[in-house]
Design an enzyme around this catalytic site. Sequence first.
Site, short mmCIF file in Angstrom:
data_model
loop_
_atom_site.label_atom_id
_atom_site.label_comp_id
_atom_site.label_asym_id
_atom_site.label_seq_id
_atom_site.Cartn_x
_atom_site.Cartn_y
_atom_site.Cartn_z
N LEU A 54 -55.12 48.05 -18.17
CA LEU A 54 -53.79 48.36 -18.07
C LEU A 54 -53.79 49.56 -17.70
CD1 LEU A 54 -53.92 46.93 -21.70
CD2 LEU A 54 -53.97 45.87 -19.18
N TYR B 190 -45.25 51.98 -5.08
CA TYR B 190 -45.63 51.73 -6.10
C TYR B 190 -46.32 50.26 -5.69
CZ TYR B 190 -46.24 50.31 -10.65
OH TYR B 190 -45.99 49.26 -11.94
N ASN C 101 -40.87 42.37 -16.24
CA ASN C 101 -40.26 43.29 -17.60
C ASN C 101 -41.13 43.37 -18.69
OD1 ASN C 101 -38.49 45.52 -16.52
ND2 ASN C 101 -37.56 43.73 -15.44
N HIS D 34 -21.82 38.29 -67.17
CA HIS D 34 -21.89 38.79 -68.51
C HIS D 34 -21.99 38.07 -69.58
CE1 HIS D 34 -21.44 43.00 -66.45
NE2 HIS D 34 -19.59 42.98 -67.12
#
Length: 374
Positions: free
Chosen positions: A53, A106, A135, A285
């Site tokens: 990785l 790249y 992505n 209550h």
Amino acid sequence: MRVMITGANGFIAKNLRQHLAERSDIEVLLVSRESSLEEFETAVAKANFVFHLAGVNRPKDATEFRKGNVDLTSWLCKQLSARAKKGEAIPVVFSSSTQAAFDNEYGSSKRDAETAVFDYGRTHDVAVHVFRLPNVFGKWSRPNYNSVVATFCHSISQGLPISIDNPAAPLRLVYVDDVVTHFLSLLDGALPNRDCEGFDVVHPEYATTVGDLAETIYEFRGTRNTLVTPRVGAGLTRALYSTYLSFLRPEQFSYAVPQHGDARGVFVEMLKTPDCGQFSFFTAHPGITRGGHYHHSKTEKFLVISGVARFKFRHMQTGEEYELVTQGDKSEIVETVPGWTHDITNVGDGELVCMLWANEIFDRDNPDTYACPL
């Protein structure tokens, strides 16, 4: 089994490491850019399976693309080839990028790294799996580095501005948990899921736009004011919501909601949904009665959490009456039925606390609530 992970401190690797840490049958060998050559060689020599990785995608110097992507991968494959010649076939999973299809520095470096992995597999008849990942998003990703999702989640969650050049720009996304699931399935011997060019693929892959992504994440932030949560239980929205929450600072983990109080007790709305109603709770209550109304279509579910409550009902046409008593230790749901007026009275000695679900968000202009005390 001994599993080696390169790029061990990266986003995908952290998620993979966490999943592997949950298994007692795995010993993880971690290699990062801080590791020495000796540590790297030792891990390669011990590994039974390799997740490669590591890589370079945002260097200060473009020459680092070749060093961090091509040279490193070629060296790793050379070390594994030496083991393969001794009869030790070590499978490799390699995380490449969709940029490998393009002619930039790249992309070219990733493509050459892919070639090294494929050559290793073909030469030694070893299973190799190359993922051209789009992505990838999810927890522990880095803003302004890993993906636009990370950048938007960080900025919007922290009240910072975001920049969008083209809201209509398309995005292809895969969720990191789905990536890890595919990786682990290969580790466990599952057959690969490949495209027509022989690259392994992750499903599901989501398609959206930059503008829609930003709008969704802004909606997440707004839920603390509106109390209306979007449909976050499945698909892309589920994954994005989990990712957004992972960018909250610890001091942001809680938030206040309005509390409406009077002489009877308090009423608090907790959560609203676009089409599945809302959740609330109220207190009463001793001796206090709430309700005293009916609905034409609205329905509700009550669950007494603490105390003792008497529910009374009367049919609006026939006059038939019914009552029941329930309390906090029974975990009993009481439903209100359209056409029956109903109320709830605290018949215990202490405070009554009751959870309430209604099948629609309260609409002041059309409340479908008609007073009719019993």
